[in-house]
Design an enzyme around this catalytic site. Structure first.
Site, PDB file in Angstrom:
ATOM      1  N   SER A   1      14.999   1.126   5.613  1.00  0.00           N
ATOM      2  CA  SER A   1      14.808   1.373   7.044  1.00  0.00           C
ATOM      3  C   SER A   1      14.151   0.137   7.652  1.00  0.00           C
ATOM      4  O   SER A   1      12.981  -0.119   7.432  1.00  0.00           O
ATOM      5  CB  SER A   1      13.916   2.610   7.213  1.00  0.00           C
TER       6      SER A   1
ATOM      7  N   ASP B   1      -2.134   5.666  13.189  1.00  0.00           N
ATOM      8  CA  ASP B   1      -2.981   4.467  13.303  1.00  0.00           C
ATOM      9  C   ASP B   1      -2.850   3.836  14.682  1.00  0.00           C
ATOM     10  O   ASP B   1      -3.841   3.450  15.307  1.00  0.00           O
ATOM     11  CB  ASP B   1      -2.709   3.454  12.173  1.00  0.00           C
TER      12      ASP B   1
ATOM     13  N   SER C   1       5.586  -4.272   2.611  1.00  0.00           N
ATOM     14  CA  SER C   1       5.816  -5.654   2.188  1.00  0.00           C
ATOM     15  C   SER C   1       5.538  -6.597   3.350  1.00  0.00           C
ATOM     16  O   SER C   1       5.058  -7.714   3.166  1.00  0.00           O
ATOM     17  CB  SER C   1       7.247  -5.826   1.702  1.00  0.00           C
TER      18      SER C   1
ATOM     19  N   LYS D   1      12.713  -1.503  10.617  1.00  0.00           N
ATOM     20  CA  LYS D   1      12.209  -1.179  11.952  1.00  0.00           C
ATOM     21  C   LYS D   1      12.467  -2.278  12.975  1.00  0.00           C
ATOM     22  O   LYS D   1      12.467  -2.045  14.156  1.00  0.00           O
ATOM     23  CB  LYS D   1      10.706  -0.886  11.894  1.00  0.00           C
TER      24      LYS D   1
ATOM     25  N   GLU E   1      -0.090   9.761   8.792  1.00  0.00           N
ATOM     26  CA  GLU E   1       1.093   8.963   9.138  1.00  0.00           C
ATOM     27  C   GLU E   1       1.334   8.954  10.636  1.00  0.00           C
ATOM     28  O   GLU E   1       1.229   9.996  11.299  1.00  0.00           O
ATOM     29  CB  GLU E   1       2.301   9.576   8.428  1.00  0.00           C
ATOM     30  N   HIS E   2       1.664   7.788  11.141  1.00  0.00           N
ATOM     31  CA  HIS E   2       1.957   7.596  12.566  1.00  0.00           C
ATOM     32  C   HIS E   2       0.782   7.982  13.451  1.00  0.00           C
ATOM     33  O   HIS E   2       0.960   8.525  14.533  1.00  0.00           O
ATOM     34  CB  HIS E   2       3.208   8.377  12.990  1.00  0.00           C
TER      35      HIS E   2
ATOM     36  N   ASP F   1      -1.662  -1.138   7.636  1.00  0.00           N
ATOM     37  CA  ASP F   1      -1.116  -1.853   6.485  1.00  0.00           C
ATOM     38  C   ASP F   1      -1.894  -3.128   6.180  1.00  0.00           C
ATOM     39  O   ASP F   1      -2.223  -3.415   5.028  1.00  0.00           O
ATOM     40  CB  ASP F   1       0.351  -2.172   6.724  1.00  0.00           C
TER      41      ASP F   1
ATOM     42  N   TYR G   1      10.766   3.772  15.468  1.00  0.00           N
ATOM     43  CA  TYR G   1       9.327   3.474  15.450  1.00  0.00           C
ATOM     44  C   TYR G   1       8.745   3.134  16.829  1.00  0.00           C
ATOM     45  O   TYR G   1       7.797   3.767  17.298  1.00  0.00           O
ATOM     46  CB  TYR G   1       9.044   2.340  14.458  1.00  0.00           C
TER      47      TYR G   1
ATOM     48  N   ARG H   1       0.840  -1.199   0.000  1.00  0.00           N
ATOM     49  CA  ARG H   1       0.000   0.000   0.000  1.00  0.00           C
ATOM     50  C   ARG H   1       0.874   1.248   0.000  1.00  0.00           C
ATOM     51  O   ARG H   1       2.037   1.217   0.374  1.00  0.00           O
ATOM     52  CB  ARG H   1      -0.932   0.025   1.213  1.00  0.00           C
TER      53      ARG H   1
HETATM   54  P1  NG1 Z   1       5.572   0.750   7.106  1.00  0.00           P
HETATM   55  O1  NG1 Z   1       6.497   1.839   6.950  1.00  0.00           O
HETATM   56  O2  NG1 Z   1       4.920   0.367   5.826  1.00  0.00           O
HETATM   57  O3  NG1 Z   1       6.168  -0.474   7.740  1.00  0.00           O
HETATM   58  C1  NG1 Z   1       4.477   1.474   9.474  1.00  0.00           C
HETATM   59  C2  NG1 Z   1       3.422   0.696  10.261  1.00  0.00           C
HETATM   60  C3  NG1 Z   1       2.021   1.304  10.129  1.00  0.00           C
HETATM   61  C4  NG1 Z   1       2.032   2.801  10.378  1.00  0.00           C
HETATM   62  C5  NG1 Z   1       3.138   3.472   9.554  1.00  0.00           C
HETATM   63  C6  NG1 Z   1       3.283   4.935   9.856  1.00  0.00           C
HETATM   64  C7  NG1 Z   1       4.065  -1.680  10.266  1.00  0.00           C
HETATM   65  C8  NG1 Z   1       3.717  -3.042   9.794  1.00  0.00           C
HETATM   66  N1  NG1 Z   1       3.335  -0.673   9.805  1.00  0.00           N
HETATM   67  O4  NG1 Z   1       4.342   1.241   8.103  1.00  0.00           O
HETATM   68  O5  NG1 Z   1       1.136   0.636  11.001  1.00  0.00           O
HETATM   69  O6  NG1 Z   1       2.150   3.099  11.735  1.00  0.00           O
HETATM   70  O7  NG1 Z   1       4.399   2.851   9.766  1.00  0.00           O
HETATM   71  O8  NG1 Z   1       2.106   5.629   9.570  1.00  0.00           O
HETATM   72  O9  NG1 Z   1       4.964  -1.526  11.068  1.00  0.00           O
HETATM   73 MG    MG Z   2       6.554  -2.714   7.125  1.00  0.00          MG
END
Ligand code: NG1
Ligand code: MG
Length: 539
Positions: free
Chosen positions: A272, A63, A180, A274, A60-61, A226, A282, A54
């Site tokens: 990046s 949810d 992903s 996490k 952003e940040h 996501d 994060y 998606r």
């Molecule tokens: P990404 O960057 O796609 O991993 C993450 C979180 C989301 C949301 C966004 C920031 C995971 C699986 N997803 O997305 O829930 O918090 O960052 O808006 O960690």
């Molecule tokens: Mg992710």
């Protein structure tokens, strides 16, 4: 092979599974089926599951704080070609299932695990190594296990799968904020449900809730955007996803119905991860918003400040407005009154909370030390450890409660305005549509400024791509996903798309990554149309 697209319905549970229409990339599916044959001793897959990545358009940040977000599924996805062998047909009396996972990307090495039918305790996650990618399948399996039909798990007629063979093919670049990971979890969930004959027993909402919960086992304290986007999306629509009081989705067509603007994604190619950096980015942000929630609740004098309801900033807002009156607040603030008039009560609440944040942290705009957070939240010693430090490891000397909470409330408001602009203008003339796009663009720019300055999750490469984009025709540009690298998203008028992409190529990729092939460049920067969500195709 002719493969077909899923029917675009949102709530009916059959929808994920009922094919209709023709999918564009039949060749990729054919290739996957032949590769499966080659890798699994000539066997044909029984089905192919698909889950898309998606792009988050805005929100952003927020949810994991409980506020609504606005993503859309993209064409890039995870496919899992799957063959299931049932114990009876294998002529064996199995007491568990063996899962064999292969990946078309060579660096993701083949891995296998076994699980008893009655519990998944033997399924261990790996912290490192080139088989770690399979963790996403494992957590999906562990999470769904309690939901699998007990009559199948205890089946005397042996309709239980003794072996599940999967070939994974992904086009979403990993750790690039196009989700992903959630696509892996979602796609794995479909495989597990299908293999255990459970797809009629669990609807998409439950599937999303389980996937959200399960993915946290991988080590990121993530929200639910996501997995929800991957599961519920329908073609040509963005999804307005709410988490409060419960998960709900509303597909929204982007205005006007014949799109003369598109979203372009540009990957910084800065990875990046996490799972590695979570303690300082994060997961730390999640904790900072939790601290801010407790501090704000205490500042507002809420009697339930320490109750579960006030764990998140959204919860604090709800608790506050259980007693406060918007009209009274509007009478005392021109800003609130204007927001109320233009965008309604929900928006006014967010504006009021933003002003409360200003007041609550008036003397503390910079980060707070642990001692200061203890004073502000009323949690100290072991209680502090338990409340904020026990679920995921974090590392920090100070906690930026003002900046994080200000971002949250202002971003949540931008999402509401963005959503209302999209909903109210789908039938507008092209002229009016153009000014709507300008407004949507400024909201995206506002989001980026807030992410950069208040949430500190941009990075030099993201800033650079965004500044090239703004100089070359983007109406709005922002990082998408968690940030600290990964992708950006841009709203671009259709006639400018080619020159826009060219400008990013020469201004960014040619300088930073001069060795990229044409194929890699196409993969790094491309325009996207909202795609459909997770489904399974019977081969
Ligand atoms: P990404 O960057 O796609 O991993 C993450 C979180 C989301 C949301 C966004 C920031 C995971 C699986 N997803 O997305 O829930 O918090 O960052 O808006 O960690
Ligand atoms: Mg992710």
């Amino acid at each position: 092979m002719t493969v077909s697209d899923p029917v675009p319905l949102v709530s009916a549970l059959d929808a994920i599974y009922s094919p209709a229409g023709v999918l564009k990339n039949g060749k990729r599916w054919d290739d996957l089926a032949s590769q499966f044959k080659a890798l699994f001793g000539g066997a044909t897959p029984d089905f192919i599951a698909r889950a898309p990545g998606r792009v988050n358009l805005i929100g952003e940040h927020i949810d994991y704080v409980g506020f609504s977000v606005f993503p859309a599924a993209i064409e890039k996805d995870i496919l899992m070609a799957t063959k299931v062998t049932y114990a009876a047909s294998a002529g064996a009396q199995a007491d568990g299932v063996e899962v064999v996972l292969k990946n078309t990307t060579p660096r993701f090495k083949e891995t296998r695990f076994t699980s008893r039918y009655q519990d998944t305790n033997s399924v261990a996650l790996l912290n490192e190594g080139d088989e770690r990618w399979a963790n996403y399948f494992k957590v999906a399996f562990k999470g769904l296990h309690p939901h699998l039909p007990s009559h199948i798990l205890a089946d005397t007629n042996d309709r239980r799968p003794s072996r599940i063979e999967v070939l994974v093919d992904g086009t979403i670049p990993p750790e690039s904020s196009l989700s992903s990971s959630a696509a892996m979890t979602t796609c794995s969930s479909i495989v597990v449900l299908e293999a255990f004959g459970a797809r009629q027993l669990i609807d998409r909402k439950e599937m999303a809730e389980v996937a959200i919960e399960s993915e946290r086992l991988v080590g990121v304290n993530s929200g639910g955007m996501d997995q929800s986007a991957s599961i519920f999306s329908i073609p040509n629509h963005a999804l307005f996803i709410s988490f409060y009081p419960t998960l709900a989705v509303q597909p929204i067509q982007l205005p006007p119905s014949e799109p003369d603007h598109v979203f372009v994604i540009a990957n910084t190619l800065v990875v990046s991860d996490k799972k590695v950096t979570g303690p300082v980015n994060y997961n730390l942000r999640v904790v900072e918003t939790r601290m801010a929630a407790r501090a704000l609740a205490k500042y507002l004098g809420l009697s339930e400040a320490k109750a579960d309801g006030c764990k998140t900033l959204r919860g604090v807002q709800e608790a506050y407005f259980a007693h406060a009156d918007i009209q009274t607040e509007a009478a005392n603030s021109a800003e609130v009154a204007e927001t109320l008039e233009r965008y309604g009560a929900e928006a006014a609440r967010l504006k009021i909370m933003e002003l409360k944040v200003e007041a609550a942290f008036a003397s503390k705009r910079e980060g707070l030390t642990r001692q200061e957070v203890e004073a502000a939240t009323g949690y100290a010693g072991p209680e502090f450890e338990q409340e904020f430090l026990s679920s995921f490891p974090i590392r920090a000397d100070t906690f930026a409660l003002y900046a994080r909470s200000k971002h949250v409330f202002t971003e949540a408001l931008r999402v509401l305005v963005f959503q209302s602009l999209c909903s109210s203008t789908s039938s507008l003339s092209a002229d009016k549509g153009a000014s709507v796009y300008t407004s949507l663009g400024s909201l995206m720019d506002g989001s980026q400024a807030s992410l950069r300055d208040l949430y500190n999750c941009s990075c030099p490469e993201l800033d650079e791509v965004i500044s090239i984009a703004k100089a070359n025709g983007a109406l709005g540009s922002r990082l998408t996903g968690a940030g600290w690298g990964g992708c950006t998203v841009h709203l671009v008028p259709k006639p400018k798309v080619q020159s826009f992409i060219q400008a990013i190529r020469t201004g960014y990729y040619a300088k930073k990554f001069p060795d990229l092939t044409e194929e890699q460049l196409q993969d790094a920067c491309f325009d996207t149309q909202p795609a459909g969500g997770a489904c399974v195709y019977k081969v």
